[in-house]
Design a protein around this motif. Structure first.
Motif, PDB file in Angstrom:
ATOM      1  N   ASP A 171       0.862  -1.178   0.000  1.00 18.52           N
ATOM      2  CA  ASP A 171       0.000   0.000   0.000  1.00 18.52           C
ATOM      3  C   ASP A 171       0.904   1.234   0.000  1.00 18.52           C
ATOM      4  O   ASP A 171       1.555   1.523   1.010  1.00 18.52           O
ATOM      5  CB  ASP A 171      -0.912   0.005   1.227  1.00 18.52           C
ATOM      6  N   PRO A 172       0.985   1.958  -1.109  1.00 21.78           N
ATOM      7  CA  PRO A 172       1.962   3.055  -1.186  1.00 21.78           C
ATOM      8  C   PRO A 172       1.684   4.195  -0.223  1.00 21.78           C
ATOM      9  O   PRO A 172       2.580   4.998   0.062  1.00 21.78           O
ATOM     10  CB  PRO A 172       1.842   3.527  -2.643  1.00 21.78           C
ATOM     11  N   PHE A 173       0.446   4.279   0.299  1.00 22.11           N
ATOM     12  CA  PHE A 173       0.085   5.416   1.148  1.00 22.11           C
ATOM     13  C   PHE A 173       0.039   5.054   2.636  1.00 22.11           C
ATOM     14  O   PHE A 173      -0.522   5.780   3.441  1.00 22.11           O
ATOM     15  CB  PHE A 173      -1.248   5.996   0.679  1.00 22.11           C
ATOM     16  N   SER A 174       0.628   3.911   2.979  1.00 28.33           N
ATOM     17  CA  SER A 174       0.723   3.541   4.396  1.00 28.33           C
ATOM     18  C   SER A 174       2.064   2.883   4.708  1.00 28.33           C
ATOM     19  O   SER A 174       2.170   2.090   5.641  1.00 28.33           O
ATOM     20  CB  SER A 174      -0.424   2.590   4.777  1.00 28.33           C
ATOM     21  N   SER A 175       3.073   3.212   3.925  1.00 29.12           N
ATOM     22  CA  SER A 175       4.405   2.660   4.156  1.00 29.12           C
ATOM     23  C   SER A 175       5.454   3.709   3.822  1.00 29.12           C
ATOM     24  O   SER A 175       5.373   4.388   2.796  1.00 29.12           O
ATOM     25  CB  SER A 175       4.633   1.415   3.305  1.00 29.12           C
ATOM     26  N   ALA A 176       6.471   3.819   4.699  1.00 26.17           N
ATOM     27  CA  ALA A 176       7.559   4.773   4.480  1.00 26.17           C
ATOM     28  C   ALA A 176       8.790   4.093   3.894  1.00 26.17           C
ATOM     29  O   ALA A 176       9.853   4.706   3.793  1.00 26.17           O
ATOM     30  CB  ALA A 176       7.924   5.468   5.789  1.00 26.17           C
ATOM     31  N   TYR A 177       8.636   2.813   3.493  1.00 22.93           N
ATOM     32  CA  TYR A 177       9.786   2.086   2.942  1.00 22.93           C
ATOM     33  C   TYR A 177      10.368   2.820   1.732  1.00 22.93           C
ATOM     34  O   TYR A 177      11.573   3.066   1.653  1.00 22.93           O
ATOM     35  CB  TYR A 177       9.377   0.665   2.551  1.00 22.93           C
ATOM     36  N   THR A 178       9.496   3.159   0.780  1.00 19.31           N
ATOM     37  CA  THR A 178       9.960   3.811  -0.447  1.00 19.31           C
ATOM     38  C   THR A 178      10.610   5.156  -0.142  1.00 19.31           C
ATOM     39  O   THR A 178      11.583   5.548  -0.790  1.00 19.31           O
ATOM     40  CB  THR A 178       8.787   3.997  -1.424  1.00 19.31           C
ATOM     41  N   SER A 179      10.094   5.859   0.872  1.00 20.15           N
ATOM     42  CA  SER A 179      10.625   7.179   1.226  1.00 20.15           C
ATOM     43  C   SER A 179      12.049   7.095   1.756  1.00 20.15           C
ATOM     44  O   SER A 179      12.774   8.091   1.744  1.00 20.15           O
ATOM     45  CB  SER A 179       9.723   7.838   2.279  1.00 20.15           C
ATOM     46  N   TYR A 180      12.454   5.926   2.226  1.00 20.21           N
ATOM     47  CA  TYR A 180      13.821   5.760   2.732  1.00 20.21           C
ATOM     48  C   TYR A 180      14.833   5.829   1.591  1.00 20.21           C
ATOM     49  O   TYR A 180      15.948   6.327   1.775  1.00 20.21           O
ATOM     50  CB  TYR A 180      13.952   4.435   3.467  1.00 20.21           C
ATOM     51  N   PHE A 181      14.440   5.361   0.416  1.00 21.54           N
ATOM     52  CA  PHE A 181      15.366   5.296  -0.708  1.00 21.54           C
ATOM     53  C   PHE A 181      15.090   6.318  -1.807  1.00 21.54           C
ATOM     54  O   PHE A 181      16.003   6.694  -2.547  1.00 21.54           O
ATOM     55  CB  PHE A 181      15.326   3.889  -1.329  1.00 21.54           C
ATOM     56  N   HIS A 182      13.846   6.768  -1.905  1.00 21.02           N
ATOM     57  CA  HIS A 182      13.467   7.623  -3.026  1.00 21.02           C
ATOM     58  C   HIS A 182      12.538   8.743  -2.551  1.00 21.02           C
ATOM     59  O   HIS A 182      12.041   8.720  -1.430  1.00 21.02           O
ATOM     60  CB  HIS A 182      12.739   6.816  -4.105  1.00 21.02           C
ATOM     61  N   LYS A 183      12.284   9.675  -3.461  1.00 18.27           N
ATOM     62  CA  LYS A 183      11.220  10.652  -3.233  1.00 18.27           C
ATOM     63  C   LYS A 183       9.925   9.995  -3.690  1.00 18.27           C
ATOM     64  O   LYS A 183       9.763   9.677  -4.865  1.00 18.27           O
ATOM     65  CB  LYS A 183      11.515  11.943  -3.985  1.00 18.27           C
ATOM     66  N   SER A 184       9.011   9.810  -2.750  1.00 17.86           N
ATOM     67  CA  SER A 184       7.861   8.938  -2.986  1.00 17.86           C
ATOM     68  C   SER A 184       6.570   9.713  -3.238  1.00 17.86           C
ATOM     69  O   SER A 184       6.349  10.781  -2.665  1.00 17.86           O
ATOM     70  CB  SER A 184       7.664   8.016  -1.783  1.00 17.86           C
ATOM     71  N   VAL A 185       5.736   9.137  -4.110  1.00 16.17           N
ATOM     72  CA  VAL A 185       4.381   9.651  -4.280  1.00 16.17           C
ATOM     73  C   VAL A 185       3.558   9.340  -3.035  1.00 16.17           C
ATOM     74  O   VAL A 185       2.654  10.078  -2.667  1.00 16.17           O
ATOM     75  CB  VAL A 185       3.722   9.022  -5.534  1.00 16.17           C
ATOM     76  N   GLY A 186       3.886   8.239  -2.363  1.00 16.79           N
ATOM     77  CA  GLY A 186       3.185   7.825  -1.155  1.00 16.79           C
ATOM     78  C   GLY A 186       3.976   8.150   0.094  1.00 16.79           C
ATOM     79  O   GLY A 186       4.764   9.101   0.133  1.00 16.79           O
TER      80      GLY A 186
END
Length: 818
Positions: free
Chosen positions: A590-605
């Motif tokens: 769920d891209p809007f309930s996880s900060a995993y992507t934000s650790y490595f990238h600038k995230s839409v979620g």
């Protein structure tokens, strides 16, 4: 100095004991391990860009683009360097590892409160243990709610300081109130502070009643005046935090809606269903006394010896598989969607609380009783909306908060207060032993009676079924393919729930019996008060320790290196792109309930409980049913991560249609309101057209606009709160930026001269730029932060001077008394 140590030796010994208790309980923390906390791990993802730039520049940016396209950093990580309380908290964390630092604050703060309430040291220590080891206080630590735990830790000393002031210790109480008010607010969990203030309003109201009754209104007015000044100072110390939070709150999901639905006015605050999502069941408060009365935590409480496992084995399921299935069975049968554990205040404390209702004459009892009743009603939320709805609709700011059950953290302080007062009053010089024995027996009958009913005929009080029990059976039927087996397993689960409740009721009865024996011996003067206090200290500690270990134990600790996000191959591949700024959408979760992507990238979620309202509205309208590619393009979403064909690996999709960091458009479509604006971005060409609300029409001079031929714009410098572009255009042009609209601080400058900008495409920034070759900058310069910091500094200095003056006066007074 020797005299000081003699006078305070017992206090120092008890604080030393507190440290020892914490070290033993959290032994893995001493060994260098850390708690495996979900929210802490998510916070690392949220903070990654902020921390990277802080390490690089020495100062943390006030904005981050790593989550939800971009948002202020205020509610993610901020240091607030001109706030003195920042350094107090940092010092505490530097001395003791987490979570020992927080639990020690629980203990020392509560000990101070009970000493102010004139409890003897060992009795005060028992009360401190009761508050600190209340199960909820440990459950939020296990979950990683660090700010919430810190706010709860300052409940007790703040209450103590206010009581001192109301008792006439104006200078000492007032200065401490200012300090602990500042610490409470700096904990940065406004919801918990707000709940405490609701309870404190009742305290002030009761004091006002007695001032009128006893004709001491001038003294009361002096105390309230002192408290008012103290509160103002405490608030002023946190000006930058509060101002930025207030400003951001208006634009977040806790603020007013921009969209209208079926003619209704936009809401102002959280959706009620969302706010009430975690509401305490009306009958669930029995867990204050019997922790597993409602099944404990949601899952993980059953093993191979459970009735569920036996039922499955009886149907031919292998023993190890049956045990695994049993472990996943939902033993919790309340109405919350999930719970990490119950609110358990301790069997001993509940018994003493009931005794306190019968024997305590101190008017604080009426404050405790009134505040307990109110906090209970408010915790029920959707399960008893009569009182909750009144607060939700009419009480200022109440509808900004969710998980209303958390107000029981205040109840968790009130129960030990009355329990300690009960034991304190038992040792008073002039007490009627016969009358005390009558009330003591009544307390035993009430507490013991409830426990005996749960032991003997638990179904009289508890159903052990959720309101969706039939749906659960249907799910089991689908899983097993046999309704008969499903019914057998469901009935076995009810038996297990009943067994969990019965066993904990027996356990609680044992603790109540021991506590009653101590109290009986104390009333009969067959036990010295000091020894009885020490025995109660040990009893409360054993009681709460054993329950807390069910939820926060050594198994929850991991090595530090395990508490980091590990990059996947797809993350490493995307990270090779050295472009200054682009966004990633990760659809493997769920891209809007996880900060995993934000650790490595600038995230839409991302992962945050207070997203910007406009961004949340775009998520709801443009990403819920299907993903709007046009919106992804305007957000400069260069990469999408999807699940590979095998269902396990990840696949990267390079989106060539992404608009880039900034671009010039050839057409502006004006719309009347937010609803039309949202509808317009359902389908449009963001590279050619901008959707602009009519409110911004005065900022566009169409007479100056010309062709975009031979015009270009590019991002040449990236800092989260400072973006630099260079562009060339033969005439005035309109540029749209893939940056999130937030007016509370962003300013645009062309060659150093400030220019206006406006909103486009519902959530982006746009501006009319003069022709020629120019440098454009967007700088995040919030007045709320910079001016707020200066006010915080002035108030911090004032508070330090006040504390120093009072400390000097108290020290001089002690010397004179000696």
């Amino acid at each position: 100095m020797t005299t000081w140590f003699k006078r305070n030796g017992i206090h120092l010994a008890i604080i030393g004991l507190f440290i020892l208790v914490c070290f033993v309980y959290f032994l893995p923390a001493i060994q260098g391990k850390v708690l495996n906390q979900h929210d802490v791990l998510q916070a690392k993802g949220m903070q990654k860009e902020i921390m990277d730039f802080r390490e690089k520049d020495g100062t943390a940016p006030l904005w981050t683009n790593s989550m939800f396209g971009g948002m202020p950093a205020y509610q993610i990580w901020m240091r607030f360097p001109k706030n003195v309380t920042t350094y107090v908290i940092s010092s505490l964390k530097a001395v003791f590892p987490s979570p020992i630092d927080t639990v020690l604050l629980y203990l020392v703060g509560a000990y101070f409160l009970f000493c102010v309430l004139k409890a003897k040291p060992w009795l005060a220590a028992a009360g401190a243990i009761a508050f600190a080891f209340s199960s909820y206080n440990f459950a939020i630590i296990e979950a990683g709610h660090a700010n919430q735990a810190l706010a709860i830790a300052f409940f007790a000393p703040l209450v103590a300081s206010i009581i001192l002031t109301l008792r006439g210790r104006y200078l000492l109480g007032g200065s401490l109130t200012a300090f602990f008010m500042a610490m409470e607010i700096r904990s940065n969990h406004i919801q918990m502070s707000y709940y405490l203030f609701i309870a404190l309003l009742i305290l002030v109201g009761i004091e006002l009643y007695h001032a009128i009754k006893n004709k001491t209104l001038p003294l009361f007015a002096k105390a309230v005046g002192t408290l008012a000044i103290s509160v103002i100072i405490g608030v002023a110390v946190n000006t930058s935090l509060l101002w930025t939070t207030y400003e951001y709150g208006q634009e977040s999901i806790r603020g007013k809606s921009n969209l209208k639905t079926e003619g209704d006015k936009p809401s102002n605050g959280l959706d009620k269903d969302y706010a009430y999502a975690w509401s305490q069941g009306v009958g669930e408060n029995i867990t204050f006394l019997v922790p597993n009365a409602y099944g404990g935590s949601s899952v993980g409480n059953l093993d191979e010896n459970s009735e569920v496992a036996k039922a499955l084995i009886g149907k031919g399921v292998p023993a190890d598989q049956a045990a695994g299935i049993a472990k996943q069975m939902p033993t919790y049968w309340g109405e919350k969607s999930y719970t990490a554990g119950p609110f358990y205040f301790g069997a001993t404390i509940c018994f003493l609380f009931i005794l306190g209702l019968l024997i305590v004459r101190d008017r604080i009892k009426w404050w405790v009783l009134g505040a307990v009743v109110l906090t209970l009603f408010l915790s029920f939320g959707k399960n008893f909306p009569l009182i909750s709805d009144l607060f939700f609709h009419y009480f200022p700011l109440y509808n900004k908060f969710r998980a209303v059950e958390s107000i029981l953290a205040v109840t968790g302080l009130l129960f030990p207060i009355l329990a300690v007062l009960a034991v304190r009053d038992l040792t008073a010089d002039k007490v009627d032993s016969k009358e005390l024995l009558k009330k003591f027996k009544l307390a035993c009958y009430i507490t013991g009676g409830i426990l005996l009913i749960i032991i003997v005929i638990p179904s009289l009080l508890l159903s052990f079924k959720t309101s969706t029990h039939q749906s659960f059976i249907d799910q089991l039927t689908q899983a097993f393919g046999d309704q008969g087996i499903a019914n057998i397993v469901a009935n076995a689960l009810i038996s297990d729930r009943e067994s969990l409740a019965r066993m904990d009721a027996i356990r609680s009865l044992v603790f109540v019996a021991i506590a009653a024996t101590i109290i009986w011996a104390l009333i009969q003067r067959r036990l010295k008060s000091e020894l009885s206090f020490i025995l109660l200290f040990a009893l409360v500690l054993i009681d709460l320790w054993s329950v807390d270990k069910r939820y926060l134990n050594n198994d929850k600790f991991v090595e530090k290196q395990d508490m980091v996000f590990q990059p996947r191959e797809v993350d490493q591949l995307i990270s090779r792109d050295q472009t200054l700024d682009y966004r990633v959408l990760d659809l493997t979760t769920d891209p809007f309930s996880s900060a995993y992507t934000s650790y490595f990238h600038k995230s839409v979620g991302g992962y945050h409980a207070a997203k910007l309202k406009r961004y949340q509205e775009v998520i709801s309208k443009q990403f819920n049913n299907a993903i709007n590619e046009d919106v992804l393009d305007m957000l400069n979403t260069k990469y999408v991560i999807t699940t590979g064909p095998d269902g396990q690996s990840q696949k990267m999709v390079n989106r060539a249609t992404a608009c880039g960091n900034a671009w010039f458009i050839t057409n502006v479509l004006y719309v009347k309101d937010a609803d039309e604006e949202m509808t317009a971005i359902n389908s449009f060409d963001p590279k050619k057209e901008a959707i602009v609300s009519e409110e911004f029409k005065p900022l566009i001079n169409e007479k100056k606009l010309g062709t975009t031929t031979n015009a270009s714009i590019s991002l040449t410098g990236y800092h989260p709160d400072r973006l630099t572009y260079e562009y060339t255009a033969p005439n005035d042009v309109i540029a749209v930026f893939a940056e999130i609209w937030y007016t509370k601080g962003w300013n645009a400058y062309v060659d150093g001269v400030k220019i206006p900008y406006f909103r486009a495409n519902y959530i982006l920034r746009a501006a009319q730029l003069p022709g020629g070759n120019h440098k454009l900058e967007f700088r995040f310069e919030p007045t709320s932060y910079y001016t707020g910091e200066n006010i915080s500094l002035a108030a911090s200095i004032l508070m330090i001077i006040g504390l120093g003056a009072v400390g000097f006066k108290e020290s001089r007074k002690k010397k004179e008394e000696a």
